[in-house]
Scaffold this motif. Structure first.
Motif, PDB file in Angstrom:
ATOM      1  N   ALA A 237       0.819  -1.212   0.000  1.00  0.00           N
ATOM      2  CA  ALA A 237       0.000   0.000   0.000  1.00  0.00           C
ATOM      3  C   ALA A 237       0.855   1.265   0.000  1.00  0.00           C
ATOM      4  CB  ALA A 237      -0.928  -0.004   1.214  1.00  0.00           C
ATOM      5  N   GLY A 238       1.912   1.261   0.812  1.00  0.00           N
ATOM      6  CA  GLY A 238       2.758   2.443   0.896  1.00  0.00           C
ATOM      7  C   GLY A 238       3.484   2.748  -0.394  1.00  0.00           C
ATOM      8  N   SER A 239       3.874   1.722  -1.125  1.00  0.00           N
ATOM      9  CA  SER A 239       4.567   1.936  -2.399  1.00  0.00           C
ATOM     10  C   SER A 239       3.599   2.389  -3.495  1.00  0.00           C
ATOM     11  CB  SER A 239       5.273   0.646  -2.834  1.00  0.00           C
ATOM     12  OG  SER A 239       6.214   0.242  -1.871  1.00  0.00           O
ATOM     13  N   LEU A 240       2.422   1.764  -3.531  1.00  0.00           N
ATOM     14  CA  LEU A 240       1.478   2.062  -4.614  1.00  0.00           C
ATOM     15  C   LEU A 240       0.773   3.400  -4.436  1.00  0.00           C
ATOM     16  CD1 LEU A 240      -0.091  -1.429  -5.381  1.00  0.00           C
ATOM     17  CD2 LEU A 240       1.720  -0.212  -6.599  1.00  0.00           C
TER      18      LEU A 240
ATOM     19  N   ALA B 128     -20.462  -2.317  -8.165  1.00  0.00           N
ATOM     20  CA  ALA B 128     -21.250  -1.089  -8.145  1.00  0.00           C
ATOM     21  C   ALA B 128     -20.362   0.137  -7.964  1.00  0.00           C
ATOM     22  CB  ALA B 128     -22.283  -1.152  -7.019  1.00  0.00           C
ATOM     23  N   ALA B 129     -19.281   0.005  -7.212  1.00  0.00           N
ATOM     24  CA  ALA B 129     -18.399   1.138  -6.923  1.00  0.00           C
ATOM     25  C   ALA B 129     -17.563   1.564  -8.120  1.00  0.00           C
ATOM     26  CB  ALA B 129     -17.485   0.798  -5.749  1.00  0.00           C
ATOM     27  N   MET B 130     -17.690   0.866  -9.253  1.00  0.00           N
ATOM     28  CA  MET B 130     -16.917   1.248 -10.435  1.00  0.00           C
ATOM     29  C   MET B 130     -17.383   2.538 -11.077  1.00  0.00           C
ATOM     30  SD  MET B 130     -14.490  -0.885 -10.530  1.00  0.00           S
ATOM     31  CE  MET B 130     -14.654  -0.737  -8.754  1.00  0.00           C
ATOM     32  N   VAL B 131     -18.449   3.146 -10.552  1.00  0.00           N
ATOM     33  CA  VAL B 131     -18.870   4.462 -11.041  1.00  0.00           C
ATOM     34  C   VAL B 131     -17.889   5.544 -10.608  1.00  0.00           C
ATOM     35  CG1 VAL B 131     -21.301   3.812 -11.039  1.00  0.00           C
ATOM     36  CG2 VAL B 131     -20.323   4.890  -9.009  1.00  0.00           C
ATOM     37  N   ALA B 132     -17.031   5.242  -9.656  1.00  0.00           N
ATOM     38  CA  ALA B 132     -16.059   6.211  -9.152  1.00  0.00           C
ATOM     39  C   ALA B 132     -14.977   6.479 -10.194  1.00  0.00           C
ATOM     40  CB  ALA B 132     -15.423   5.684  -7.870  1.00  0.00           C
ATOM     41  N   PRO B 133     -14.242   7.601 -10.061  1.00  0.00           N
ATOM     42  CA  PRO B 133     -13.108   7.838 -10.958  1.00  0.00           C
ATOM     43  C   PRO B 133     -12.119   6.679 -10.922  1.00  0.00           C
ATOM     44  CG  PRO B 133     -13.589   9.808  -9.662  1.00  0.00           C
ATOM     45  CD  PRO B 133     -14.437   8.711  -9.103  1.00  0.00           C
ATOM     46  N   THR B 134     -11.425   6.443 -12.014  1.00  0.00           N
ATOM     47  CA  THR B 134     -10.555   5.271 -12.124  1.00  0.00           C
ATOM     48  C   THR B 134      -9.467   5.203 -11.051  1.00  0.00           C
ATOM     49  OG1 THR B 134     -10.986   5.141 -14.481  1.00  0.00           O
ATOM     50  CG2 THR B 134      -9.053   3.989 -13.680  1.00  0.00           C
ATOM     51  N   PRO B 135      -8.836   6.314 -10.641  1.00  0.00           N
ATOM     52  CA  PRO B 135      -7.856   6.181  -9.549  1.00  0.00           C
ATOM     53  C   PRO B 135      -8.490   5.659  -8.258  1.00  0.00           C
ATOM     54  CG  PRO B 135      -7.588   8.284 -10.669  1.00  0.00           C
ATOM     55  CD  PRO B 135      -8.854   7.684 -11.190  1.00  0.00           C
ATOM     56  N   VAL B 136      -9.773   5.951  -8.054  1.00  0.00           N
ATOM     57  CA  VAL B 136     -10.476   5.417  -6.888  1.00  0.00           C
ATOM     58  C   VAL B 136     -10.676   3.917  -7.057  1.00  0.00           C
ATOM     59  CG1 VAL B 136     -12.606   5.507  -5.534  1.00  0.00           C
ATOM     60  CG2 VAL B 136     -11.612   7.619  -6.434  1.00  0.00           C
ATOM     61  N   SER B 137     -11.028   3.508  -8.273  1.00  0.00           N
ATOM     62  CA  SER B 137     -11.156   2.073  -8.544  1.00  0.00           C
ATOM     63  C   SER B 137      -9.844   1.362  -8.244  1.00  0.00           C
ATOM     64  CB  SER B 137     -11.557   1.837 -10.005  1.00  0.00           C
ATOM     65  OG  SER B 137     -12.782   2.468 -10.306  1.00  0.00           O
ATOM     66  N   ALA B 138      -8.737   1.996  -8.613  1.00  0.00           N
ATOM     67  CA  ALA B 138      -7.430   1.409  -8.322  1.00  0.00           C
ATOM     68  C   ALA B 138      -7.193   1.316  -6.821  1.00  0.00           C
ATOM     69  CB  ALA B 138      -6.333   2.241  -8.988  1.00  0.00           C
ATOM     70  N   LEU B 139      -7.628   2.351  -6.075  1.00  0.00           N
ATOM     71  CA  LEU B 139      -7.507   2.321  -4.615  1.00  0.00           C
ATOM     72  C   LEU B 139      -8.326   1.177  -4.040  1.00  0.00           C
ATOM     73  CD1 LEU B 139      -6.749   3.766  -1.841  1.00  0.00           C
ATOM     74  CD2 LEU B 139      -8.960   4.894  -2.063  1.00  0.00           C
ATOM     75  N   LEU B 140      -9.571   1.024  -4.531  1.00  0.00           N
ATOM     76  CA  LEU B 140     -10.452  -0.016  -4.008  1.00  0.00           C
ATOM     77  C   LEU B 140      -9.894  -1.401  -4.284  1.00  0.00           C
ATOM     78  CD1 LEU B 140     -13.931   1.391  -5.155  1.00  0.00           C
ATOM     79  CD2 LEU B 140     -12.943   1.516  -2.870  1.00  0.00           C
TER      80      LEU B 140
ATOM     81  N   ALA C  48      -6.632  -2.340  -5.533  1.00  0.00           N
ATOM     82  CA  ALA C  48      -5.211  -2.672  -5.482  1.00  0.00           C
ATOM     83  C   ALA C  48      -4.504  -2.149  -4.240  1.00  0.00           C
ATOM     84  CB  ALA C  48      -4.512  -2.134  -6.740  1.00  0.00           C
ATOM     85  N   VAL C  49      -4.768  -0.926  -3.862  1.00  0.00           N
ATOM     86  CA  VAL C  49      -3.945  -0.293  -2.844  1.00  0.00           C
ATOM     87  C   VAL C  49      -4.450  -0.577  -1.436  1.00  0.00           C
ATOM     88  CG1 VAL C  49      -2.988   1.896  -2.027  1.00  0.00           C
ATOM     89  CG2 VAL C  49      -3.364   1.542  -4.470  1.00  0.00           C
ATOM     90  N   ALA C  50      -5.760  -0.449  -1.211  1.00  0.00           N
ATOM     91  CA  ALA C  50      -6.216  -0.443   0.173  1.00  0.00           C
ATOM     92  C   ALA C  50      -7.397  -1.350   0.455  1.00  0.00           C
ATOM     93  CB  ALA C  50      -6.558   1.005   0.578  1.00  0.00           C
ATOM     94  N   VAL C  51      -8.565  -1.063  -0.106  1.00  0.00           N
ATOM     95  CA  VAL C  51      -9.810  -1.580   0.452  1.00  0.00           C
ATOM     96  C   VAL C  51      -9.912  -3.094   0.388  1.00  0.00           C
ATOM     97  CG1 VAL C  51     -12.321  -1.467   0.353  1.00  0.00           C
ATOM     98  CG2 VAL C  51     -10.970   0.600  -0.012  1.00  0.00           C
ATOM     99  N   VAL C  52      -9.921  -3.674  -0.805  1.00  0.00           N
ATOM    100  CA  VAL C  52     -10.069  -5.133  -0.875  1.00  0.00           C
ATOM    101  C   VAL C  52      -8.848  -5.842  -0.302  1.00  0.00           C
ATOM    102  CG1 VAL C  52     -11.637  -5.025  -2.860  1.00  0.00           C
ATOM    103  CG2 VAL C  52      -9.186  -5.276  -3.253  1.00  0.00           C
TER     104      VAL C  52
ATOM    105  N   ALA D 270      -2.068  -6.931  -6.414  1.00  0.00           N
ATOM    106  CA  ALA D 270      -2.129  -5.479  -6.250  1.00  0.00           C
ATOM    107  C   ALA D 270      -1.441  -4.760  -7.403  1.00  0.00           C
ATOM    108  CB  ALA D 270      -1.498  -5.078  -4.919  1.00  0.00           C
ATOM    109  N   ILE D 271      -0.230  -5.181  -7.713  1.00  0.00           N
ATOM    110  CA  ILE D 271       0.540  -4.449  -8.722  1.00  0.00           C
ATOM    111  C   ILE D 271       0.015  -4.715 -10.132  1.00  0.00           C
ATOM    112  CG2 ILE D 271       2.366  -6.180  -9.049  1.00  0.00           C
ATOM    113  CD1 ILE D 271       4.344  -3.773  -9.016  1.00  0.00           C
ATOM    114  N   ALA D 272      -0.515  -5.914 -10.377  1.00  0.00           N
ATOM    115  CA  ALA D 272      -1.079  -6.208 -11.696  1.00  0.00           C
ATOM    116  C   ALA D 272      -2.428  -5.540 -11.882  1.00  0.00           C
ATOM    117  CB  ALA D 272      -1.203  -7.721 -11.886  1.00  0.00           C
ATOM    118  N   LYS D 273      -3.280  -5.591 -10.847  1.00  0.00           N
ATOM    119  CA  LYS D 273      -4.624  -5.025 -11.005  1.00  0.00           C
ATOM    120  C   LYS D 273      -4.592  -3.504 -11.077  1.00  0.00           C
ATOM    121  CE  LYS D 273      -7.752  -6.890 -11.608  1.00  0.00           C
ATOM    122  NZ  LYS D 273      -8.836  -7.555 -10.930  1.00  0.00           N
TER     123      LYS D 273
END
Length: 502
Positions: free
Chosen positions: A91-94, A238-250, A252-256, A344-347
């Motif tokens: 998470a810290g790197s991404l 459903a959360a894919m309506v968010a901007p793409t960097p948010v999708s990446a956060l959800l 790859a980086v943090a949520v899932v 994380a890094i691939a998604k």
């Protein structure tokens, strides 16, 4: 010369940096360049701090800190151990790479409320660090809830009807599951074990029955809704309506990742691998995870929207981690931890590519991507690398986790996981490779442009090329990271192998 910080100080600094950034960012609301400089500086500092912790942790350092006692018996405390270190490292790197990408995306698309976007992003990373370094279930729960609340404004960022509806589902499923299932599981653990502290090998006394352990495990698995085990997965597509960097956060980086990390941590340090094996209380989890892997892959095959296909792919890939943990062999659990990093890094690469396609070509559907590889070669080459990692083919990082999972299952003659991993790999190829083939081996479609009452066909050469350079640089960097992790997996493997050491 400033002396190097002790591991204890580095741990606290890693948690504090994102929150300090969240407090500073609003001060530069009217000066976007400075606002984004604060974001980039904080992300770079966090990456430096978590990387500085790796060496001491591998050398055996286990820094701890008790912050306060919330109520008698429930302590807010932090500790660093190898699994949490791996999660913090990812998470810290991404965050740094995602911040670079966000600057290009948010500016190119003229997104509103960018200050609040960066603030919520920083708070989400602070919550993620708190989860990674949680000493006990109470601390993990508090930061887990903070992560949900801080990412909700990001999910509803567009503030349209679809975003509000997705945000409502996001809160209902994530807060509902944690309050109704996870919180009772934690309270029940405290009553039965007398503690909520994590301990390798588990914390339950031997007289606890297998049936009670199985019930508690079910509360944890379905109460940790961020892991998106079916049927707790609906919030994610459903959360894919968010901007793409948010999708990446959800994704790859943090949520899932916080979800599957929490399940893995509970299995290792609340129940204990040996206890689950001897009591035979986790067999049902193999079936649930296997169903999610296959069902989500089949749904992904039917999605024409690129982000929706990636979302259902994530639901499937997350259950690889749960499946590997449920196999309950040391090598499969190593595979689960390595897959957290590899996925994380691939998604994040795949979502970066999807956002670049939207920004440069205004396309969101897979059926629209004919020949786009000729116009966006860097983007689609990076997408191809990320797709190969999702399939699990060498020389990409996705191969490593699957190899360890298969090895663990075959060592113990658990043939259902073996069959599921092989079948899902075929399904992964079936929903990723056609995208790559369409991009590079189909003729570009001419684009119609309306002029008055007529529609004039424009040649493909008249369309946009690549997205803005910060976006392209970020996705190329993460695609390269997927390859580098395959050839240089030493740190993730060392952390994963040492996480079962008492």
């Amino acid at each position: 010369m400033i002396p190097p910080l002790e591991p204890h100080a580095l741990m606290l600094l890693a948690i504090a940096i994102p929150f300090v950034a969240a407090a500073l960012i609003p001060l530069f609301h009217r000066r976007p360049n400075l606002r984004e400089l604060v974001t980039l500086s904080a992300a770079a500092m966090l990456a430096l701090v978590v990387w500085s912790l790796v060496g001491p942790v591998l050398d055996g350092a286990r820094p701890e800190h008790h912050l306060l006692e919330v109520v008698p018996g429930f302590v807010l405390g932090f500790a660093v151990e190898p699994l949490g270190m791996l999660f913090a490292l990812v998470a810290g790197s991404l965050w740094l790479v995602n911040s670079i990408y966000s600057i290009g995306y948010m500016r190119a698309n003229g997104e509103p409320r960018q200050t609040s976007y960066y603030v919520c992003f920083a708070v989400a990373l602070g919550a993620t660090m708190g989860i990674a370094f949680a000493k006990n279930l109470v601390t993990l729960f508090l930061f887990y809830e903070l992560l949900t609340l801080s990412t909700y404004p990001l999910v509803v960022h567009k503030a349209n009807e679809a975003a509000i509806r997705a945000g409502r589902l996001y809160l209902i499923l994530l807060l509902g599951s944690s309050m109704v299932l996870l919180l009772p599981a934690i309270f029940g653990t405290w009553l039965l074990a007398g503690t909520t502290d994590f301990k390798i090998g588990g914390i339950f006394p031997t007289e606890i029955s297998a049936a009670l352990l199985a019930a508690l495990l079910a509360l944890y698995v379905f109460g940790i809704g961020k892991a998106a085990i079916m049927p707790m997965h609906f919030w994610l597509p459903a959360a894919m309506v968010a901007p793409t960097p948010v999708s990446a956060l959800l994704h790859a980086v943090a949520v899932v990742k916080a979800g599957v990390f929490s399940i893995l941590k509970v299995i290792i340090a609340v129940f204990g691998v040996e206890r689950l094996v001897s009591s035979d209380t986790a067999t049902w989890l193999i079936w649930v995870a296997s169903f999610t892997v296959i069902a989500a892959s089949l749904i992904a095959l039917r999605q024409d929207n690129l982000k929706k296909r990636l979302a259902y792919s994530t639901v499937s890939q997350l259950s690889y981690v749960v499946l590997a943990a449920a196999i309950l062999t040391p090598i499969s659990i190593v595979g689960a931890a390595v897959h957290i990093a590899a996925h994380a890094i691939a998604k994040i690469t795949l979502f970066f590519a999807a956002g670049a396609i939207y920004t440069a070509a205004h396309k969101t559907e897979i059926s629209e991507l004919d020949g786009i590889g000729y116009r966006m070669p860097w983007t689609m080459a990076a997408f191809a690398v990320g797709a190969l990692s999702m399939i699990g083919l060498p020389p990409t990082a996705g191969f490593l986790g699957k190899w360890f999972m298969l090895s663990g299952a075959m060592q113990t003659a658990q043939w259902l996981p073996v069959a599921v991993i092989i079948l899902s790999t075929v399904l992964n190829a079936a929903y990723f490779l056609p995208i790559v083939a369409r991009a590079f081996f189909s003729e570009p479609r001419p684009r119609a442009h309306a002029v008055g009452a007529a529609a004039v066909e424009h040649s493909p050469e008249a369309t946009h090329g690549e997205a803005p350079w910060p976006m392209v640089a970020a996705l190329v960097l993460t695609a390269a990271g997927t390859l580098i992790l395959f050839f240089l997996p030493d740190i993730p493997l060392a952390l994963s192998k040492s996480m079962l050491t008492r």
